[in-house]
Design an enzyme around this catalytic site. Structure first.
Site, PDB file in Angstrom:
ATOM      1  N   ASP A   1       0.854  -1.190   0.000  1.00 58.89           N
ATOM      2  CA  ASP A   1       0.000   0.000   0.000  1.00 58.89           C
ATOM      3  C   ASP A   1       0.893   1.245   0.000  1.00 58.89           C
ATOM      4  O   ASP A   1       2.115   1.134   0.070  1.00 58.89           O
ATOM      5  CB  ASP A   1      -0.938   0.005   1.223  1.00 58.89           C
TER       6      ASP A   1
ATOM      7  N   ASP B   1       1.460   5.051   1.874  1.00 57.17           N
ATOM      8  CA  ASP B   1       1.092   5.949   2.964  1.00 57.17           C
ATOM      9  C   ASP B   1       1.524   7.349   2.581  1.00 57.17           C
ATOM     10  O   ASP B   1       2.581   7.549   1.981  1.00 57.17           O
ATOM     11  CB  ASP B   1       1.801   5.533   4.253  1.00 57.17           C
TER      12      ASP B   1
ATOM     13  N   ASP C   1      10.663   4.580  12.305  1.00 58.73           N
ATOM     14  CA  ASP C   1      11.446   3.492  12.900  1.00 58.73           C
ATOM     15  C   ASP C   1      12.787   3.252  12.201  1.00 58.73           C
ATOM     16  O   ASP C   1      13.847   3.479  12.767  1.00 58.73           O
ATOM     17  CB  ASP C   1      10.610   2.203  13.001  1.00 58.73           C
TER      18      ASP C   1
HETATM   19  P1  ATP Z   1       4.346  -2.466   5.081  1.00 52.70           P
HETATM   20  O1  ATP Z   1       4.988  -2.919   3.842  1.00 52.70           O
HETATM   21  O2  ATP Z   1       4.111  -3.556   6.057  1.00 52.70           O
HETATM   22  O3  ATP Z   1       3.129  -1.588   4.878  1.00 52.70           O
HETATM   23  P2  ATP Z   1       5.428  -0.042   6.163  1.00 52.70           P
HETATM   24  O4  ATP Z   1       6.853   0.363   6.402  1.00 52.70           O
HETATM   25  O5  ATP Z   1       4.676   0.769   5.153  1.00 52.70           O
HETATM   26  O6  ATP Z   1       5.463  -1.576   5.785  1.00 52.70           O
HETATM   27  P3  ATP Z   1       3.361   0.636   7.990  1.00 52.70           P
HETATM   28  O7  ATP Z   1       2.960  -0.073   9.225  1.00 52.70           O
HETATM   29  O8  ATP Z   1       2.421   0.746   6.846  1.00 52.70           O
HETATM   30  O9  ATP Z   1       4.711  -0.053   7.535  1.00 52.70           O
HETATM   31  O10 ATP Z   1       3.811   2.090   8.441  1.00 52.70           O
HETATM   32  C1  ATP Z   1       4.109   3.129   7.531  1.00 52.70           C
HETATM   33  C2  ATP Z   1       5.311   3.912   8.028  1.00 52.70           C
HETATM   34  O11 ATP Z   1       5.011   4.487   9.306  1.00 52.70           O
HETATM   35  C3  ATP Z   1       6.553   3.094   8.258  1.00 52.70           C
HETATM   36  O12 ATP Z   1       7.289   2.908   7.093  1.00 52.70           O
HETATM   37  C4  ATP Z   1       7.302   3.908   9.275  1.00 52.70           C
HETATM   38  O13 ATP Z   1       7.941   5.010   8.674  1.00 52.70           O
HETATM   39  C5  ATP Z   1       6.170   4.448  10.133  1.00 52.70           C
HETATM   40  N1  ATP Z   1       5.893   3.555  11.276  1.00 52.70           N
HETATM   41  C6  ATP Z   1       4.961   2.586  11.345  1.00 52.70           C
HETATM   42  N2  ATP Z   1       4.987   1.970  12.531  1.00 52.70           N
HETATM   43  C7  ATP Z   1       5.948   2.573  13.253  1.00 52.70           C
HETATM   44  C8  ATP Z   1       6.436   2.406  14.570  1.00 52.70           C
HETATM   45  N3  ATP Z   1       5.953   1.483  15.376  1.00 52.70           N
HETATM   46  N4  ATP Z   1       7.443   3.225  14.974  1.00 52.70           N
HETATM   47  C9  ATP Z   1       7.930   4.186  14.147  1.00 52.70           C
HETATM   48  N5  ATP Z   1       7.512   4.377  12.907  1.00 52.70           N
HETATM   49  C10 ATP Z   1       6.533   3.604  12.444  1.00 52.70           C
HETATM   50 MG    MG Z   2       2.586   0.602   4.659  1.00 56.46          MG
END
Ligand code: ATP
Ligand code: MG
Length: 486
Positions: A52, A54, A128
């Site tokens: 997805d 963000d 993160d």
């Molecule tokens: P995925 O492929 O699983 O969607 P993602 O990196 O996009 O991986 P998400 O949970 O969608 O993960 O979160 C989007 C963004 O928000 C992350 O890339 C990170 O920058 C931030 N983020 C999410 N969870 C945390 C956390 N627990 N602590 C710090 N930053 C976070």
């Molecule tokens: Mg994501």
């Protein structure tokens, strides 16, 4: 901070779906800054297909709502976000966040409330991993990289922003995210993270709500690299935190199920994440069944109660939603039905809503070397491929075999003067509620044994508990609707 050319990072608007561009464009047009951030940017740079996208902006959630009106919903209390519906897709739009204020962190340093808006630099420091903190402005064709994240992408390294101890204390779920991304991207974990990723540190996960841990467990199950992450969960002592009563070992059954799940995801098939929970909890479920059977509880009741117990224990770690719990118990219940079906039930069983999952489960057990399936997994596998005539023949043959086994059982019974199980035996062996000797003694008016307290782990059943007094009722199985509590 370095500004990178998107094209040099392998990014272009052509790769982006129109829904995310619409969101970025609408925010920009309203005078706000807007970027794509997180997994979408990271995965595109790595040549992967993002799950997805963000978005992040300097507009507050209320301002985002003004821009998108009815297409926007503000969600979350601890972590307020705007959900924007663009076509049939949902885009999470976050506002730049500043560091949390002191008073909203817990004694162990965990952030409890996090709605302090800030600048892009502050927002970057709150993310993160470096690879998750790149800000892509597709219309300008630039990527803002505040920490040489591009090098980590090239070196395939997972690096936490800031001090790993503090970052884990702030949000222990980052430990799970570390393993998830390391497995998914096949990245190595930076040495300073490994240094603090100790069993003691994983104890902090006890403070995380079982609802959130369930969500995280689902992400682990569905990322497409479950088989790679399972041993890591054990090595890093996360397993114990997620699964209360499941032995930290990867049985052939669990491994096969994990590989199967990954393969299904790879070829774009849907998966029900609760299926893997059914696999993980199968052994504790059987053990619990055994426990009740040994106490003389009738088989169906033992299974129903064991299912409830096992799921209740698991809920202390991850709360499985009710619909998923029902699914799991139905899959387990199906095992008994599929193992020893009444011939007249075979056709209706094969069209039952839970047949597919129950059958997949049975076949997985069988292929993992579980002989208690008595070859029924393969039997059902062939049955489904047959035409109507062949099915009828297969059922009659099954019927004859079944009758033969029964006759054999009753002959042996006379010879050995004890009961013998039929060839296709039920999954959970039935045990008579009381031995004949005990019943005779009662009918002769002799005193019964004193009431005993039966203990196993944390659970106790008194010997006079109503569950032990349930009588076996003969039911017309044609009328029975299959369900978990049958
Ligand atoms: P995925 O492929 O699983 O969607 P993602 O990196 O996009 O991986 P998400 O949970 O969608 O993960 O979160 C989007 C963004 O928000 C992350 O890339 C990170 O920058 C931030 N983020 C999410 N969870 C945390 C956390 N627990 N602590 C710090 N930053 C976070
Ligand atoms: Mg994501």
């Amino acid at each position: 901070m370095q500004t990178l050319h998107a094209s040099k990072c392998g990014l272009s608007t052509a790769q982006l779906p129109s829904y995310i561009l619409d969101v970025i464009d609408a925010l920009t047009k309203a005078g706000f800054e807007a970027y794509i951030v997180g997994g979408g940017v990271r995965d595109l740079m790595l040549g992967l297909n993002p799950k997805d996208f963000d978005a992040v902006t300097d507009a507050t959630p209320a301002q985002v709502k003004e821009v998108f009106g009815r297409r926007c919903r503000i969600i979350g209390r601890r972590f307020e976000l705007a959900h924007v519906y663009s076509g049939r897709e949902l885009v999470e739009v976050a506002t730049f966040r500043a560091p949390p204020k002191k008073e909203v962190t817990s004694a162990s340093g965990m952030i409890l409330r996090d709605n302090n808006w800030g600048t892009i630099e502050q927002d970057f420091a709150r993310r993160d991993f470096s690879i998750n903190a790149m800000y892509y402005q597709p219309r300008k064709g630039i990527v803002l990289d505040f920490c040489h994240a591009i090098d980590d992408i090239k070196n395939k390294t997972l690096r936490l922003l800031g001090d790993p101890t503090l970052r884990f204390e702030e949000d222990p779920v980052r430990m799970l995210r570390t393993l998830r991304f390391a497995a998914k991207l096949n990245f190595s974990i930076a040495p300073d993270i490994l240094e603090v990723f100790t069993p003691e540190m994983t104890q902090l996960l006890r403070d995380i709500s079982p609802h959130r841990l369930y969500d995280e467990s689902q992400k682990l199950f569905t990322m497409g690299h479950l088989n790679r992450v399972l041993p890591m969960l054990i090595d890093f002592d996360i397993w114990r935190q997620l699964f209360a009563d499941i032995d930290p070992e990867i049985s052939t059954f669990i491994e096969r199920a994990a590989i199967n799940t990954d393969q299904r995801i790879q070829i774009g098939k849907t998966i029900n994440p609760a299926f893997f929970y059914a696999v993980l909890l199968w052994k504790p479920f059987l053990e619990r069944c055994e426990f009740y059977l040994n106490k003389g509880v009738v088989a169906a009741e033992a299974r129903a109660q064991a299912g409830l117990d096992v799921l209740k224990r698991q809920a202390t770690r991850t709360i499985i939603p009710r619909f998923a719990e029902t699914f799991i118990r139905e899959v387990w219940e199906m095992q008994t039905r599929l193992l020893s079906p009444k011939p007249q039930q075979i056709q209706s069983l094969s069209t039952h809503a839970r047949f597919r999952a129950g059958f997949d489960f049975l076949l997985l057990r069988e292929k993992s070397g579980d002989h208690s399936t008595q070859g029924m997994g393969t039997w059902w596998d062939s049955y489904q491929l047959m035409n109507t005539d062949e099915k009828e023949r297969a059922i009659s043959q099954y019927n004859r075999q079944r009758a033969k086994s029964r006759r054999k059982a009753s002959v042996d019974d006379v010879v050995e003067s004890k009961s013998v199980s039929v060839e296709i035996e039920p999954l959970v062996q039935e045990v008579a509620p009381r031995s004949r000797r005990e019943r005779d003694r009662k009918s002769r008016g002799k005193p019964e044994r004193p009431v005993q307290m039966v203990t196993s782990g944390s659970s106790e059943i008194r010997a006079d508990h109503p569950i032990l007094k349930r009588k076996r009722v003969t039911r017309d199985l044609n009328q029975v609707v299959f369900g978990p509590t049958q």
